[in-house]
Scaffold this active site. Structure first.
Site, short mmCIF file in Angstrom:
data_model
loop_
_atom_site.label_atom_id
_atom_site.label_comp_id
_atom_site.label_asym_id
_atom_site.label_seq_id
_atom_site.Cartn_x
_atom_site.Cartn_y
_atom_site.Cartn_z
CG ASN A 165 -1.90 11.67 3.22
OD1 ASN A 165 -1.42 10.80 2.50
ND2 ASN A 165 -1.49 11.85 4.46
CE LYS A 166 -4.86 5.76 4.89
NZ LYS A 166 -5.90 4.96 4.17
NE ARG A 180 -6.26 0.97 -1.15
CZ ARG A 180 -5.52 1.52 -0.19
NH1 ARG A 180 -4.22 1.31 -0.15
NH2 ARG A 180 -6.07 2.29 0.73
CG ASP A 218 -3.02 8.30 -0.84
OD1 ASP A 218 -2.86 8.79 0.29
OD2 ASP A 218 -2.71 7.12 -1.13
NE ARG A 277 0.28 1.32 3.41
CZ ARG A 277 1.24 2.19 3.61
NH1 ARG A 277 2.51 1.79 3.61
NH2 ARG A 277 1.00 3.46 3.82
N GLY A 278 0.24 2.42 -0.06
CA GLY A 278 1.01 3.65 -0.23
C GLY A 278 1.02 3.97 -1.71
CB ALA A 279 0.15 7.09 -3.51
O1 MRU Z 1 -4.34 3.37 2.65
P1 MRU Z 1 -2.87 3.54 2.46
O2 MRU Z 1 -2.06 2.92 3.55
O3 MRU Z 1 -2.42 3.08 1.08
O4 MRU Z 1 -2.65 5.10 2.54
C1 MRU Z 1 -1.35 5.63 2.42
C2 MRU Z 1 -1.29 7.09 2.59
O5 MRU Z 1 -2.26 7.77 2.80
C3 MRU Z 1 0.06 7.72 2.38
O6 MRU Z 1 0.22 8.84 3.19
C4 MRU Z 1 0.20 8.14 0.92
O7 MRU Z 1 -0.09 7.05 0.08
C5 MRU Z 1 1.53 8.66 0.61
S1 MRU Z 1 2.68 7.35 0.50
C6 MRU Z 1 4.20 7.93 0.11
#
Ligand code: MRU
Length: 364
Positions: free
Chosen positions: A254-255, A91, A244, A54-56
């Protein structure tokens, strides 16, 4: 970055066979370091949907490798488009997924089927390498912010607050929000990171704390609701978060919970920066609140918590009444007016049309 002295990336191709794709199963961290071997596109799609990766930026890179796995089985145009559609549906919020798939398809649609597998692996490797280079550059461009805070404090310890996990686990390497932190730490600056736990999935407590700890960066995990209090008491010198999807006007998705931190930061005069590689900028959007799709995840992530029991077993327990429903919007949008600025691979800029255009004139 390193785990117990050994250099890792978050996604890599099997060195022996040259085609299987490996990831660290992030749903098992911080309790176990499980490496998954992915051999078909369905496994890659599942890994993204189930948040094993996970993570963009990592989602984008893994989707690119997922296309390689799809083409290994069947290099026809139909199978290629089917694989891309499967991955694209995993996603909705992180635009890196669409960005990586469009880039792969642009390359592969113009390639003969018998040459597609080799071309796909080359393009996916380029996406991964470029991600590492972008994040390393974000680290360099973010470093002066931490140095300036250290100067303001006459060399005293700099406290940085971050939300979710935007570290190397969320990218191919380095991370985005954590890249300036690693760069500053490696340069010998005295810094400490407030790590928001990041309910409901606890990416902060489980992943950010783990990777900072493995790299030796001083940090403290706090409840998501603690950030405002810490800012009111002068305990946060700056906040750095990942993203994201960022609109061309600088709105930052973002999250979930990022927006509340930005509000508290504004009220307390704390600089609030978003670290954003260009692969996360959606140049087609200008109104983040209206236009960025927000992923809605299972309510079970809110009602239940997974953790390690005293005897070492991993268990999931219910924390809400059995009959209470739960809602789980996974991201929020911080309007550009609340963002002090963006740290990109080309430098820092205002979170605005003019700011982004200044750094990326080709998107005028
Ligand atoms: O749901 P996730 O864990 O994929 O969410 C991740 C985030 O919100 C991160 O802050 C974002 O993807 C930046 S990652 C470099």
């Amino acid at each position: 970055m390193k785990i117990d002295g050994v250099a890792y990336r978050s996604v890599w191709v099997d060195r022996a066979d040259g085609w299987a794709v490996h990831i660290i199963d992030q749903t098992k961290l911080p309790w176990a370091l499980d490496i998954l071997r992915l051999t078909d596109v369905a496994q890659a799609a599942h890994a993204i949907r189930a948040m094993q990766a996970r993570g963009a930026p990592l989602i984008g890179a893994l989707a690119a490798y997922g296309m390689c796995l799809a083409l290994r089985r069947d290099a026809s145009t139909e199978a290629m488009e089917r694989g891309a559609a499967l991955l694209a549906g995993t996603r909705p919020t992180a635009v890196n997924l669409r960005w990586a798939l469009e880039r792969m398809l642009t390359r592969l649609r113009n390639t003969r089927p018998d040459e597609r597998v080799a071309a796909a692996y080359a393009e996916a490797a380029a996406i991964a390498e470029e991600d590492v280079a972008r994040n390393e550059a974000i680290g360099r461009h973010g470093l002066p912010l931490i140095e300036a805070a250290a100067t303001r404090k006459a060399g005293g310890r700099v406290n940085v607050l971050t939300h979710c996990n935007a570290g190397w686990l969320a990218t191919v390497d380095w991370g985005t929000a954590l890249a300036p932190i690693y760069t500053a730490h490696n340069a010998g600056l005295d810094l400490h990171v407030w790590v928001d736990e990041t309910r409901p999935r606890n990416q902060g407590a489980a992943l950010t704390a783990w990777e900072l700890g493995k790299h030796g960066v001083p940090h403290t995990v706090v409840a998501d609701n603690a950030g405002g209090h810490l800012m009111q008491h002068g305990e946060v010198d700056l906040a750095i978060v990942g993203a994201d999807r960022v609109t061309r006007a600088g709105d930052v998705a973002n999250k979930i919970g990022t927006y509340l931190k930005a509000l508290a930061a504004l009220d307390n005069g704390v600089p609030f920066w978003a670290a954003v590689p260009s692969s996360t900028i959606d140049w087609t959007l200008s109104d983040g609140l209206a236009e960025i799709p927000i992923e809605e995840r299972s309510g079970a992530e809110v009602t239940d918590v997974t953790g390690r029991m005293a005897d070492g077993r991993i268990a999931t327990v219910r924390v809400a009444p059995l009959d209470s429903p739960a809602a789980n919007p996974a991201f929020d949008v911080t309007p550009a007016r609340l963002v002090t600025g963006l740290i990109t691979e080309r430098g820092r800029c205002d979170a605005s049309v003019a700011g982004l255009r200044g750094l990326f004139p080709e998107h005028r």
